[in-house]
Write an enzyme that holds these catalytic residues in place. Structure first.
Site, PDB file in Angstrom:
ATOM      1  N   ASP A 160      11.399  62.150   6.978  1.00  0.00           N
ATOM      2  CA  ASP A 160      10.265  63.062   6.835  1.00  0.00           C
ATOM      3  C   ASP A 160       9.761  63.396   8.240  1.00  0.00           C
ATOM      4  OD1 ASP A 160       7.893  64.356   5.743  1.00  0.00           O
ATOM      5  OD2 ASP A 160       6.818  62.537   6.319  1.00  0.00           O
ATOM      6  N   ALA A 192       5.756  64.754   9.419  1.00  0.00           N
ATOM      7  CA  ALA A 192       4.399  64.269   9.714  1.00  0.00           C
ATOM      8  C   ALA A 192       4.123  62.923   9.044  1.00  0.00           C
ATOM      9  CB  ALA A 192       3.363  65.288   9.269  1.00  0.00           C
ATOM     10  N   LYS A 198       2.938  72.303   0.481  1.00  0.00           N
ATOM     11  CA  LYS A 198       1.479  72.367   0.655  1.00  0.00           C
ATOM     12  C   LYS A 198       0.781  73.166  -0.454  1.00  0.00           C
ATOM     13  CE  LYS A 198       2.052  69.763   4.093  1.00  0.00           C
ATOM     14  NZ  LYS A 198       2.346  68.386   3.654  1.00  0.00           N
ATOM     15  N   ASP A 214       6.843  58.385   4.651  1.00  0.00           N
ATOM     16  CA  ASP A 214       5.554  57.679   4.724  1.00  0.00           C
ATOM     17  C   ASP A 214       4.640  57.968   3.547  1.00  0.00           C
ATOM     18  OD1 ASP A 214       3.074  59.679   6.082  1.00  0.00           O
ATOM     19  OD2 ASP A 214       5.108  60.428   5.846  1.00  0.00           O
TER      20      ASP A 214
END
Length: 260
Positions: A11, A13, A52, A186
């Protein structure tokens, strides 16, 4: 060469750049506040890792936020409302992204160690192509340059937890089998993406969105509080199906060496 792996798919960010995954958090919260809604940190982070637009849709349909929206606007949130919040969110994020492309501690060394073992480095993201056109060159300036990246724009809008971005990585990197790839992320969306693709899936704790702390905040904790925070994130990753959980990226090359 590891015994099993040909590629690692990261991934972005919160995993390889942007310790704590703060760029999207800041933009989401500011966008919602413009519509009279003040989301909590937990509400903002819960869908993290999704495309998003999907993230905003998920937030708008959380019970508390949906009720607050109805109180503020006189009607339940609609698809148009999702589009309207996104229209405020995207320019906010684009305006700050270049400041959130620093590699996390240990990432550059881990990537170098993996490449020394002959592994390819792929990546997936919840960002769009337009966002990645800012992040990718800035991360490269800062020393992080994976062999391939793809956003949900490259999979007809099907972001996480769908597995398609991982499949595009496997194809582009010439990986022989899902068994020969690892996904590292994450967020719980990252874990679900990896599991849905059938690859070995790893959660990384420190600097993660799941941990939800800046480096300064985390380093200020007592040793016992650090342990408690790590354990809470670890349990969430395991519950989502992670095959392994590491505290930092420095642990990754050795972990993959040990997997038969």
């Amino acid at each position: 060469m590891t015994k099993r792996f040909e590629a690692v798919i990261f991934d972005w960010a919160g995993t390889t750049v942007d310790y704590g995954c703060f760029a999207p958090v800041r933009a989401f919260q500011e966008a919602f506040r413009e519509f009279g809604i003040d989301p909590t940190m937990d509400e903002t982070r819960k869908p993290m890792g999704m495309l998003k637009h999907d993230h905003i849709n998920t937030m708008l349909h959380m019970d508390r936020i949906a009720r607050a929206w109805e109180d503020e606007h006189g009607a339940a949130p609609t698809d148009k409302d999702v589009d309207d919040v996104y229209a405020h969110f995207e320019p906010k994020l684009l305006s700050i992204l270049d400041g959130y492309a620093d590699p996390k501690p240990g990432v550059l060394d881990a990537v170098a160690a993996l490449r020394d073992r002959g592994l390819k480095i792929g990546s997936t993201t919840g960002y769009t192509d337009k966002m990645m056109e800012i992040v990718v060159p800035k991360a490269k300036e800062n020393g992080y340059d994976p062999d391939f990246w793809i956003s949900p724009d490259g999979t007809n809008g099907f972001g996480r937890p769908y597995p398609y971005m991982i499949f595009r990585n496997l194809e582009k990197l010439g990986v022989s089998s899902v068994h020969a790839a690892a996904k590292v992320g994450d967020t719980l969306s990252d874990i679900r993406e990896g599991k849905n693709a059938g690859v070995f899936t790893v959660g990384v704790v420190e600097g993660s969105s799941q941990l939800a702390m800046s480096q300064t905040e985390f380093e200020a904790l007592s040793d016992s509080d650090k342990d408690a925070a790590r354990d809470k994130a670890r349990e969430a990753f395991v519950a989502a199906g992670a095959d392994a959980v590491i505290n930092t990226m420095a642990e990754l090359p050795t972990l993959l060496d040990q997997i038969a």
